[in-house]
Design a protein around this motif. Structure first.
Motif, short mmCIF file in Angstrom:
data_model
loop_
_atom_site.label_atom_id
_atom_site.label_comp_id
_atom_site.label_asym_id
_atom_site.label_seq_id
_atom_site.Cartn_x
_atom_site.Cartn_y
_atom_site.Cartn_z
N GLN A 4 0.82 -1.21 0.00
CA GLN A 4 0.00 0.00 0.00
C GLN A 4 0.86 1.26 0.00
O GLN A 4 0.53 2.23 -0.65
CB GLN A 4 -0.94 0.00 1.21
N THR A 5 1.93 1.25 0.75
CA THR A 5 2.73 2.46 0.89
C THR A 5 4.11 2.34 0.26
O THR A 5 4.91 3.26 0.38
CB THR A 5 2.90 2.80 2.38
N ASN A 6 4.39 1.23 -0.38
CA ASN A 6 5.70 0.99 -0.99
C ASN A 6 6.82 1.02 0.04
O ASN A 6 7.93 1.44 -0.27
CB ASN A 6 5.99 1.97 -2.12
N ASN A 7 6.54 0.59 1.28
CA ASN A 7 7.57 0.59 2.31
C ASN A 7 8.45 -0.64 2.19
O ASN A 7 7.97 -1.74 1.92
CB ASN A 7 6.94 0.64 3.70
N ILE A 8 9.75 -0.42 2.38
CA ILE A 8 10.75 -1.48 2.34
C ILE A 8 11.73 -1.24 3.49
O ILE A 8 11.80 -0.14 4.03
CB ILE A 8 11.53 -1.51 1.00
N THR A 9 12.47 -2.26 3.84
CA THR A 9 13.55 -2.13 4.81
C THR A 9 14.86 -2.18 4.04
O THR A 9 15.03 -3.03 3.17
CB THR A 9 13.48 -3.28 5.85
N VAL A 10 15.77 -1.27 4.37
CA VAL A 10 17.06 -1.21 3.70
C VAL A 10 18.17 -1.28 4.75
O VAL A 10 18.06 -0.67 5.81
CB VAL A 10 17.21 0.10 2.88
N ILE A 11 19.22 -2.03 4.45
CA ILE A 11 20.41 -2.08 5.28
C ILE A 11 21.51 -1.32 4.55
O ILE A 11 21.84 -1.63 3.41
CB ILE A 11 20.85 -3.53 5.57
N VAL A 12 22.04 -0.30 5.20
CA VAL A 12 23.09 0.53 4.60
C VAL A 12 24.41 -0.23 4.58
O VAL A 12 24.82 -0.81 5.59
CB VAL A 12 23.25 1.85 5.38
N GLU A 13 25.06 -0.22 3.43
CA GLU A 13 26.42 -0.76 3.32
C GLU A 13 27.43 0.38 3.32
O GLU A 13 28.43 0.33 4.02
CB GLU A 13 26.59 -1.57 2.02
N THR A 14 27.17 1.40 2.50
CA THR A 14 28.12 2.49 2.32
C THR A 14 27.43 3.82 2.58
O THR A 14 26.42 4.12 1.95
CB THR A 14 28.70 2.46 0.89
N PRO A 15 27.96 4.63 3.50
CA PRO A 15 27.31 5.90 3.82
C PRO A 15 27.52 6.98 2.76
O PRO A 15 28.51 6.96 2.02
CB PRO A 15 27.96 6.33 5.14
N LYS A 16 26.60 7.93 2.76
CA LYS A 16 26.68 9.13 1.93
C LYS A 16 28.02 9.83 2.18
O LYS A 16 28.46 9.95 3.33
CB LYS A 16 25.51 10.05 2.32
N GLY A 17 28.67 10.27 1.11
CA GLY A 17 29.94 10.99 1.24
C GLY A 17 31.16 10.12 1.35
O GLY A 17 32.28 10.62 1.40
N SER A 18 30.97 8.80 1.37
CA SER A 18 32.10 7.88 1.51
C SER A 18 32.86 7.73 0.19
O SER A 18 32.26 7.58 -0.86
CB SER A 18 31.60 6.51 1.96
N GLY A 19 34.17 7.76 0.28
CA GLY A 19 35.03 7.54 -0.88
C GLY A 19 35.50 6.11 -0.98
O GLY A 19 36.44 5.80 -1.70
N HIS A 20 34.87 5.23 -0.23
CA HIS A 20 35.19 3.81 -0.29
C HIS A 20 33.90 3.01 -0.16
O HIS A 20 32.92 3.49 0.39
CB HIS A 20 36.21 3.42 0.78
N LYS A 21 33.91 1.81 -0.69
CA LYS A 21 32.72 0.95 -0.74
C LYS A 21 32.86 -0.17 0.26
O LYS A 21 33.89 -0.83 0.32
CB LYS A 21 32.57 0.38 -2.16
N TYR A 22 31.81 -0.35 1.07
CA TYR A 22 31.74 -1.49 1.98
C TYR A 22 30.79 -2.51 1.38
O TYR A 22 29.91 -2.18 0.60
CB TYR A 22 31.21 -1.07 3.36
N GLU A 23 30.96 -3.76 1.81
CA GLU A 23 30.09 -4.83 1.34
C GLU A 23 29.77 -5.75 2.52
O GLU A 23 30.66 -6.11 3.29
CB GLU A 23 30.79 -5.61 0.23
N TYR A 24 28.50 -6.10 2.63
CA TYR A 24 28.07 -7.01 3.69
C TYR A 24 28.33 -8.45 3.26
O TYR A 24 28.01 -8.84 2.14
CB TYR A 24 26.59 -6.82 3.99
N SER A 25 28.90 -9.24 4.16
CA SER A 25 29.13 -10.66 3.92
C SER A 25 28.16 -11.46 4.77
O SER A 25 28.24 -11.43 6.00
CB SER A 25 30.57 -11.04 4.28
#
Length: 167
Positions: A4-25
């Motif tokens: 109904q509301t298009n709600n989803i849950t998201v888990i952040v891997e990489t924060p805004k402004g980051s110059g490097h990429k993280y990955e969840y294992s």
């Protein structure tokens, strides 16, 4: 996910402004530094994934969280899905596969409280987001081909198609 509301849950891997990429294992249940971006290139918003989904690349569906805040790896955010970039990516070996990118806003956002569909975003912002993903893919020697920009309804259909059914 709430249709109904298009709600989803998201888990952040990489924060805004980051110059490097993280990955969840999932194997180690930890976040790992995956790569460094070139000097000056940063993630424009928090970047993460929708748990219990799988995309064409075999990973959970990717989400860019359009927000006034930056969080941290592992932060769980209830979001409202607003759109998606329907994408075909080509690996360095030449294999083509789907690797869509979803756009969402935090349910608690004050600045984006009235944003319910990607069509409401400034065209220049969606162009910049597309350019970020194009350049980011190029760093991995992958081609990024935008097939279509979708609104909230079309994006939710893709999420539902990528949702792993829980037994």
């Amino acid at each position: 996910m709430d249709n109904q509301t298009n709600n989803i849950t998201v888990i952040v891997e990489t924060p805004k402004g980051s110059g490097h990429k993280y990955e969840y294992s999932a194997e180690t249940n930890q976040f790992k530094l995956k790569k460094l971006l070139p000097a000056g290139m940063v993630f424009p918003f928090d970047f993460g994934f929708i748990p219990n989904t799988i995309g064409g690349d075999g990973d959970p569906l990717d989400v860019l969280i359009i927000s006034e805040v930056s969080t941290f790896p592992g932060c769980v955010i209830d979001c409202r899905l607003v759109g998606a970039f329907k994408v075909e990516q080509t690996s360095p070996e030449g294999t083509a596969y789907r690797n869509d990118r979803f756009l969402a806003v935090p349910v608690v956002s004050k600045f984006f409280s009235d944003l319910h569909d990607a069509a409401q975003l400034p065209h220049s912002l969606t162009d910049q987001i597309e350019a970020f993903f194009t350049n980011y893919s190029r760093l991995e020697s992958k081609d990024f081909k935008l097939m279509e920009r979708l609104g909230a309804e079309g994006a939710m259909e893709l999420v539902e198609a990528g949702t792993i059914k829980q037994e």
